[in-house]
Design a protein around this motif. Structure first.
Motif, short mmCIF file in Angstrom:
data_model
loop_
_atom_site.label_atom_id
_atom_site.label_comp_id
_atom_site.label_asym_id
_atom_site.label_seq_id
_atom_site.Cartn_x
_atom_site.Cartn_y
_atom_site.Cartn_z
N VAL A 193 -2.56 -4.33 11.55
CA VAL A 193 -3.65 -3.61 10.88
C VAL A 193 -3.16 -3.03 9.56
O VAL A 193 -3.84 -3.12 8.53
N ALA A 194 -1.95 -2.44 9.58
CA ALA A 194 -1.39 -1.85 8.36
C ALA A 194 -1.17 -2.92 7.29
O ALA A 194 -1.43 -2.69 6.10
N GLN A 195 -0.69 -4.10 7.71
CA GLN A 195 -0.46 -5.18 6.75
C GLN A 195 -1.76 -5.65 6.12
O GLN A 195 -1.83 -5.89 4.91
N VAL A 196 -2.80 -5.81 6.94
CA VAL A 196 -4.11 -6.21 6.42
C VAL A 196 -4.62 -5.19 5.41
O VAL A 196 -5.08 -5.54 4.32
N PHE A 197 -4.53 -3.91 5.78
CA PHE A 197 -5.02 -2.84 4.90
C PHE A 197 -4.29 -2.83 3.56
O PHE A 197 -4.91 -2.83 2.50
N LEU A 198 -2.95 -2.84 3.59
CA LEU A 198 -2.16 -2.73 2.37
C LEU A 198 -2.26 -3.99 1.52
O LEU A 198 -2.33 -3.92 0.29
N PHE A 199 -2.27 -5.16 2.16
CA PHE A 199 -2.37 -6.42 1.43
C PHE A 199 -3.68 -6.48 0.65
O PHE A 199 -3.70 -6.84 -0.54
#
Length: 308
Positions: A98-104
């Motif tokens: 989830v964090a990777q999707v958000f930051l990307f």
């Protein structure tokens, strides 16, 4: 009814690039070198802009934010990918995904808007030079940069909400080396209508306006340059935007190539290399472009290092 018995996954498996140990080591060294060049180059530009007082123009203000975003963009993906290349188990926790999707998605759209702001800055500088100090005031530049981050934040939140509506039951293997919303939508066992709507809306609201601003700005710039009678005047006018134009060409070219490759019937390995082209190459090349093609940056670097 089947969805009621669905047990939400706690982690995803990543397929990576290959299972061959020798190839994995070669890819590790290649991507490590790329990441080091990216970090050193971009941080070097940031330090140079901070250390040299004459880099106070809007162009370098935007550039400083652009290279900062490039550092963040690369760090979201590359360190985890390097660890996975040297690990037998390639996985990522649901929260980490989830964090990777958000930051990307946050930094991806932020970069698009920053490139659009830089194109507008060059348009005002070349097409309306007398109005430049008034139009590109510190307040205006701050608003453009802040707006870029807010647009990125809006996109990141939207894609995170999109992911939160998805359920993953039958499979938890992402055929990629990081978490992206598109393969997650394909992987989901639930209704993906809302996710597709959010994805399409984000592309329309964020991507299309940026592309239009860049295209219209450079059409006006080119027409203005062609109307200049002096060859030397044309050269000087064009030299002020070549670095940004090169950056835009690489970023947009890599984006379009990735999109076309992912929507075609190309191989899975080809899709992964297309994503590498989009996520790793532009951040690595940006500082090199601005260092090699910008006389002011090269002169400032010589002065900073005390090279005569």
């Amino acid at each position: 009814m089947a969805q009621s018995n669905c047990t939400q996954v706690t982690e995803f498996s990543l397929t990576g690039f290959t299972e061959d140990p020798v190839t994995q080591v070669c890819l590790f060294l290649l991507f490590l070198l790329t990441y080091v060049v990216t970090i050193v180059g971009n941080l070097g530009i940031i330090i140079l802009i901070r250390a040299c007082p004459h880099f106070l123009s809007p162009m370098y203000y935007f550039l400083g934010n652009l290279v900062f975003v490039d550092v963040c963009f690369s760090t979201i993906i590359t360190p985890k990918m390097l660890v996975d290349l040297m690990s037998e188990k390639k996985s990522i926790a649901y929260v980490g995904c989830v964090a990777q999707v958000f930051l990307f998605d946050l930094f991806g759209i932020t970069e698009c808007f920053l490139l659009a702001a830089m194109a507008y800055d060059r348009y005002v500088a070349i097409c309306h030079p007398l109005l430049y100090p008034l139009v590109m005031s510190p307040k205006c530049c701050f608003q453009l940069v802040t707006g870029s981050y807010l647009m990125g934040l809006t996109n990141g939140v939207g894609q995170t909400i999109s992911m939160s509506t998805l359920s993953f039951c039958s499979s938890s293997t992402i055929d990629l080396f990081f978490c992206d919303i598109s393969p997650l939508i394909s992987l989901s066992a639930s209704d993906t209508t809302l996710s597709h709507i959010i994805l399409t809306t984000a592309a329309s609201l964020f991507g299309v306006p940026c592309i239009l601003v860049i295209l219209l700005s450079y059409v006006a710039i080119i027409l203005t340059i062609l109307s200049i009678n002096s060859a030397e005047g044309k050269r000087k006018a064009f030299s002020t935007c070549t670095s940004h134009l090169t950056t835009v060409s690489i970023f947009c070219g890599a984006s379009f190539f990735t999109y076309l490759n992912l929507t075609s019937n190309s191989s899975r390995v080809g899709n992964k290399w297309a994503v590498v082209l989009y996520t790793m190459v532009p951040p690595m090349l940006n500082p090199l472009i601005y260092s090699l093609r910008n006389k002011e940056v090269k002169e400032a670097l010589r002065r900073l290092l005390k090279i005569k």
